[in-house]
Write a protein that holds these residues in place. Structure first.
Motif, mmCIF file in Angstrom:
data_model
loop_
_atom_site.group_PDB
_atom_site.id
_atom_site.type_symbol
_atom_site.label_atom_id
_atom_site.label_comp_id
_atom_site.label_asym_id
_atom_site.label_seq_id
_atom_site.Cartn_x
_atom_site.Cartn_y
_atom_site.Cartn_z
ATOM 1 N N TYR A 1 -2.738 0.459 -4.419
ATOM 2 C CA TYR A 1 -2.539 -0.704 -4.413
ATOM 3 C C TYR A 1 -1.617 -1.408 -5.054
ATOM 4 C CZ TYR A 1 -5.795 -1.116 -0.387
ATOM 5 O OH TYR A 1 -6.813 -1.080 0.679
ATOM 6 N N PRO B 1 -7.699 5.412 3.396
ATOM 7 C CA PRO B 1 -7.525 5.453 2.111
ATOM 8 C C PRO B 1 -6.153 5.456 1.419
ATOM 9 C CG PRO B 1 -8.535 7.333 2.262
ATOM 10 C CD PRO B 1 -8.691 6.806 3.626
ATOM 11 N N CYS B 2 -5.734 4.690 0.775
ATOM 12 C CA CYS B 2 -4.133 4.819 0.173
ATOM 13 C C CYS B 2 -4.495 5.329 -1.295
ATOM 14 C CB CYS B 2 -3.576 3.528 0.325
ATOM 15 S SG CYS B 2 -4.241 2.212 -0.732
ATOM 16 N N ARG C 1 0.857 -1.181 -0.174
ATOM 17 C CA ARG C 1 -0.177 0.101 0.169
ATOM 18 C C ARG C 1 0.800 1.325 -0.056
ATOM 19 N NH1 ARG C 1 -2.203 -4.174 2.469
ATOM 20 N NH2 ARG C 1 -4.358 -4.376 2.518
ATOM 21 N N GLU D 1 -10.901 -2.163 -4.676
ATOM 22 C CA GLU D 1 -9.991 -1.148 -5.284
ATOM 23 C C GLU D 1 -9.124 -1.301 -6.476
ATOM 24 O OE1 GLU D 1 -9.869 -1.290 -0.876
ATOM 25 O OE2 GLU D 1 -9.607 -2.676 -2.332
ATOM 26 N N ASN E 1 -20.143 1.230 7.926
ATOM 27 C CA ASN E 1 -19.370 0.317 6.545
ATOM 28 C C ASN E 1 -20.276 -0.768 6.345
ATOM 29 O OD1 ASN E 1 -17.570 2.166 6.798
ATOM 30 N ND2 ASN E 1 -16.100 0.992 8.007
ATOM 31 N N TYR F 1 0.873 5.292 0.576
ATOM 32 C CA TYR F 1 0.041 6.538 1.109
ATOM 33 C C TYR F 1 0.796 7.628 0.972
ATOM 34 C CZ TYR F 1 -2.296 2.786 3.809
ATOM 35 O OH TYR F 1 -3.280 1.696 4.070
#
Length: 762
Positions: A266, A262-263, A241, A609, A601, A243
Motif C-alpha cells: 500500500y 492481498p496486495c 495498491r 496493513e 471475515n 499487485y
C-alpha cells in the motif's frame, strides 16, 4: 534560489565529457537537462478536436502521438511534421478518457476507453487509401462488460494481445484479443465475461484502521515497464495498491463479488492515511521509468513520490497509530524509519570532515538563506527550498548539528507559510530534529505550534510545557501556555454546549446521515443496482427521503478573492431514514453485493496493513476541478516531475528536492494531461481546451516561467502558487463527489436545472 546552480551542472560540460563517460545512460542525462527544461516554451498548438482533450500518449518510438477527446474522436498525429494523420470516429457515446497504442502491432492497433463504460479496439490499417474526412471505421473489438466509466487503460511492453482497463465500477479487467473480440453489455442475462483481474467492489478504505468495505472506484492504473508483473492502481480512497499479477487468483466474472485480493504494497502519505474523508482520492498513479518509484496525484491535495521496494531499507513504512506516535515523540514506532539512525549521522559527520570546503560552504550558505528568510520576514517559500537542497539535495553528507539546525528552520518556515499540510510536514521535521537532540528547545516549541495549527490543543500543551522546562528563562513560553489553555477551555465549553443541545433536541423519525454516510451509502446503493434484482431493492425494510438545496454564485459577486474558472456554490443534502431509526450501521453491500467470504471475515479481527510512506512532496499546483489530473516523470531517467493544474498552468519540479524548476501556461482553464516524449526534450499537454500543446526548449533564456525573459517575473510564480493553495483549502474539505452529483442528476433531477459535469471543474 532561482540562480542557485542545479545538480546536473552545465550542459556544455556534459556534452564535452559524454564521449569519455562510461555510464550506459549518459545520453539519457541530455534529454531532460535542467538548462533545457528551463528553456521549455510552447512550439506548436495542434488543432483537430472539438472538445476537451482528456488523453494523450506517445508510441514507443516517439514518432506518433495519439489523443482522445470529449468529441468521441481519437486523433493520431505525426511527431515529425506535427500534422494530423488520422481522426477516428470511435462510436463511443460519451467522453473518451483514455487511449493507447497497442505494443508490437507496428502502431496499427489503438484502444480507447470512455464514459460509456466501453473499451474499443481499432485497426488503423483500415484507413489505407482513405481521405482524412472518411474517418468512420468499425472497431475490431468491443468490450461492454464494465458498468461505469472507464478511466484508464494499461498495456504491457512487448505484449500485443492484452489490454487492461480500470473502471469506476471497482473492477480492473483483462481483455485478451485472442479469446474474443466482443462481450455482451453489462446487465445482460447471458453475460459471463470471465475477465476481472481485480475485483475491488468491496475494496475502498475510509482510513488505514478501517477494513475495506465500499466500492473502490478506479481512476488510474499502470504496469511497470521494467517488471511487467507489477500492477499499480489508484481510485476513490487515499491508498494506491501494488499487485503482483503472478500472485492474483484466476480471472472471474462479475456475477459474484470477491473479497479484495492481498496486495504487495500500500502507498499513502502517513498524514493522509487516517483522514477518513470520503472526498480524498487519487486521480493518477504511475511508475518511474526504472520501476523503482511510484508517483501519486491526489484530488484536493499534492503530488507525492514513494519507493516501491522496502526490502533495501530505503522506503519508509508505517502502520496504524504511528502518526500519533510521531506527535508524542515516541522513541520506537512500528516499523517506521523517517531518518537514518543517529550512528549514521555520526558516520556522515566523519565523511563531512574529509569533504572539500566548497561543499560545506554551499550548505552553510543555503542555511543562511533559509535563516534570513525566517528572520527578515521574507516569503518562506525560497527558505524552504534552500533547506530542501541541504537536507535532500545532491550535496554530499551533512553533519548532525547542521541537519538539526536546518530541520528546525524548515519547520518554522513551514508553519509560517501555512500551505496545505505544511503543519504535518513541520511535525516530521520536529520529530527528526528531536531524534538528533532530544533536549532541543526548538523541536519542542515548533511541534507545539504545529499541533496548535492542527487544533490538537491538548497535545500542543504538553510540548509547550516541555519547551518551557527546557528554557525556563524564556518569557514567551508562559504566554503560549496560557493561550493554549484558553483554546482548550473554549473547545471544552463548545463540546459541552453541543452535547447539551443534542440531549434537549427532539429526535426525528429517522437518523440524519452525515455527508460521508450519504456518499458511501449512495455508492453502495448504486452497486446493489448493478448486482441485485430490482425486487430486492424495492422490498427494502427502510426508505429514504432526500432534500437537496443547491445555490450558486457567479465568480466575483462576493466582493472577495475569487478566482476565475470556478463556480462557487453549495449543495446541502439531508437523507432521513424512515423505519428502523435505531439502526446505526448502514448495510453497504446488500445481500447480493457482499463478498462470498464476508461471514468468515466478520469473525476474524481486521489487521490493518503496513503502508509505504512518502519520500517527497511536490507543491504549488491545484488539483480539485477534474478527476483525470496527471502527474508524470519527465525523461528516461525520470529526474523531473510534472503535473497539470486547475489554473491553466503546468508545473515541473526537480524529483529529488521538490524544487520548482518551471511553471508554464498551457490552457485557458485546466491542464489535465502531461506526457513526455520517449527520447527528446519534448512534452505534450492537454486540458479543457480543444487543442494539444507541444513544448520544446526553444526559449532564448532559461527561466522559471514560460516565455523567456519577456515572461512573468518570480513574484507572479509565488502569487500563482498562493492562489492555488487557497483553492485547495476552499474546495475540497466539504465537497461532494462527482459520482454523487452525477447520480443525483440522473435519478432524481433529470428534469431539473442541475447539469452533470463533463470535462469542466467538478
Amino acid at each position: 534560489m532561482e540562480n542557485f546552480p542545479f545538480h546536473d551542472g552545465s550542459i556544455y560540460d556534459l556534452l564535452d565529457t559524454r564521449h569519455t563517460d562510461t555510464r550506459p545512460d549518459v545520453n539519457h542525462s541530455l534529454q531532460m537537462h535542467s538548462s533545457l527544461v528551463r528553456r521549455l516554451s510552447q512550439e506548436r498548438e495542434l488543432e483537430g478536436h472539438q472538445g476537451c482533450v482528456n488523453a494523450i500518449s506517445w508510441n514507443s518510438k516517439g514518432s506518433l502521438l495519439i489523443t482522445g477527446s470529449d468529441d468521441t474522436h481519437i486523433n493520431v498525429w505525426s511527431y515529425s511534421s506535427r500534422k494530423l494523420l488520422h481522426s477516428i470516429e470511435t462510436g463511443h457515446s460519451a467522453n473518451i478518457f483514455c487511449t493507447k497504442f497497442v505494443p508490437e502491432t507496428s502502431d496499427e492497433h489503438v484502444v480507447s476507453g470512455a464514459g460509456d463504460a466501453e473499451v474499443r479496439l481499432f485497426n488503423l490499417s483500415r484507413f489505407s487509401g482513405r481521405g482524412l474526412d472518411d474517418n468512420a471505421i468499425t472497431p475490431s473489438a468491443l468490450y461492454q462488460c464494465h458498468t461505469r466509466r472507464v478511466k484508464k487503460l494499461a498495456v504491457e511492453v512487448g505484449n500485443p494481445h492484452v489490454v487492461w482497463s480500470a473502471s469506476e465500477d471497482g473492477t480492473l479487467r483483462q481483455h485478451d484479443f485472442r479469446q474474443g473480440s466482443s462481450c455482451p453489455p453489462a446487465g445482460s442475462s447471458h453475460q459471463e465475461c470471465r475477465n476481472i483481474l481485480l475485483d475491488l467492489r468491496c475494496g475502498a478504505k475510509r482510513s488505514l484502521a478501517d477494513p475495506p468495505k465500499q466500492t473502490l472506484s478506479l481512476k488510474s492504473c499502470d504496469i511497470s515497464s521494467t517488471r511487467p508483473h507489477l500492477l499499480l492502481v489508484g481510485g476513490s480512497d487515499a491508498f494506491a495498491r501494488l499487485y503482483d499479477r503472478r500472485m492474483l487468483p484466476p480471472l472471474t466474472s462479475c456475477q459474484k463479488r470477491m473479497s479484495p485480493p492481498p496486495c504487495v504494497n500500500y502507498f499513502c502519505p502517513m498524514h493522509l492515511s487516517e483522514h477518513g474523508r470520503s472526498s480524498l482520492h487519487l486521480t493518477h498513479v504511475t511508475f518511474s521509468p526504472n520501476g523503482e518509484e511510484v508517483l501519486l496525484s491526489y484530488s484536493g491535495e499534492h503530488v507525492y513520490l514513494m519507493d516501491v521496494n522496502h526490502a533495501g531499507g530505503r522506503a519508509m513504512r508505517y502502520t496504524v497509530g504511528d502518526a500519533s506516535k510521531i506527535m508524542s515523540f515516541t522513541p520506537t514506532l512500528n516499523g517506521l524509519e523517517l531518518q537514518p539512525p543517529i550512528h549514521d549521522f555520526l558516520q556522515t559527520s566523519i565523511r563531512v570532515r574529509g569533504e572539500v570546503a566548497t561543499g560545506l560552504g554551499k550548505r552553510r550558505m543555503l542555511v543562511e538563506i533559509a535563516r534570513n528568510s525566517l528572520e527578515e520576514g521574507k516569503h518562506p517559500y525560497y527558505g524552504i527550498e534552500a533547506c530542501n537542497e541541504v537536507l535532500e539535495g545532491h550535496l554530499s553528507g551533512i553533519g548532525p548539528m547542521l541537519r538539526h539546525e536546518c530541520l528546525c528552520i524548515r519547520a518554522a518556515l513551514l508553519l509560517k507559510r501555512k500551505w496545505k499540510n505544511d503543519a504535518q510536514m513541520a511535525i516530521r521535521d520536529c520529530y527528526n530534529a528531536w531524534r538528533i537532540d532530544s533536549s532541543s528547545f526548538r523541536a519542542h516549541l515548533h511541534m507545539s505550534e504545529a499541533l496548535e495549527q492542527l487544533c490538537k490543543y491538548k497535545e500542543a500543551l504538553d510540548f509547550v510545557i516541555a519547551a518551557q522546562c527546557l528554557d525556563p528563562s524564556n518569557s514567551v513560553m508562559a504566554e503560549k501556555v496560557e493561550n493554549i489553555k484558553k483554546h482548550i477551555a473554549a473547545e471544552t465549553e463548545k463540546n459541552n454546549k453541543a452535547n447539551d443541545g443534542g440531549a434537549r433536541s427532539e429526535p426525528r423519525t429517522g437518523r440524519v446521515l452525515s455527508l460521508s454516510d450519504i456518499i458511501y451509502r449512495s455508492e453502495a446503493n448504486s452497486d446493489a443496482s448493478q448486482d441485485g434484482p430490482r425486487s430486492e431493492r424495492e422490498d427494502s425494510d427502510y426508505d429514504e427521503e432526500v432534500e437537496v438545496d443547491f445555490h450558486t454564485s457567479v465568480p466575483g459577486d462576493e466582493g472577495r478573492d475569487v478566482e476565475a474558472n470556478f463556480l462557487h456554490g453549495s449543495l446541502n443534502v439531508r437523507i432521513h431514514r424512515r423505519g428502523d431509526s435505531a439502526r446505526e450501521t448502514v448495510d453497504t453491500n446488500g445481500s447480493s453485493g457482499s463478498p462470498s467470504s464476508s461471514s468468515q471475515n466478520d469473525r476474524i479481527p481486521y489487521q490493518p496493513e503496513t503502508v509505504i510512506d512518502m519520500k517527497q512532496r511536490y507543491v504549488g499546483h491545484c488539483n480539485v476541478g477534474t478527476d483525470i489530473k496527471q502527474a508524470s516523470f519527465l525523461g528516461q531517467r525520470g529526474d523531473y516531475i510534472a503535473s497539470g493544474s486547475d489554473d491553466g498552468r503546468w508545473f515541473i519540479w526537480e524529483k529529488q528536492t521538490g524544487r520548482l524548476i518551471k511553471m508554464l501556461l498551457g490552457d485557458e482553464a485546466v491542464v489535465n494531461c502531461v506526457q513526455c516524449h520517449p527520447f527528446d526534450c519534448v512534452v505534450a499537454t492537454s486540458g479543457i481546451d480543444s487543442t494539444v500543446k507541444i513544448w520544446t526548449p526553444s526559449a532564448s533564456v532559461p527561466t522559471i516561467v514560460s516565455g523567456g525573459a519577456a515572461g512573468p517575473d518570480t513574484a507572479d510564480v509565488l502569487e500563482a502558487m498562493e492562489s492555488n493553495q487557497r483553492k485547495l483549502f476552499r474546495n475540497r474539505e466539504h465537497s461532494l463527489s462527482y459520482e454523487l452529483l452525477e447520480r443525483f442528476h440522473m435519478h432524481e433531477f433529470s428534469e431539473g436545472s442541475l447539469r452533470p459535469f463533463e470535462c469542466a471543474q467538478s
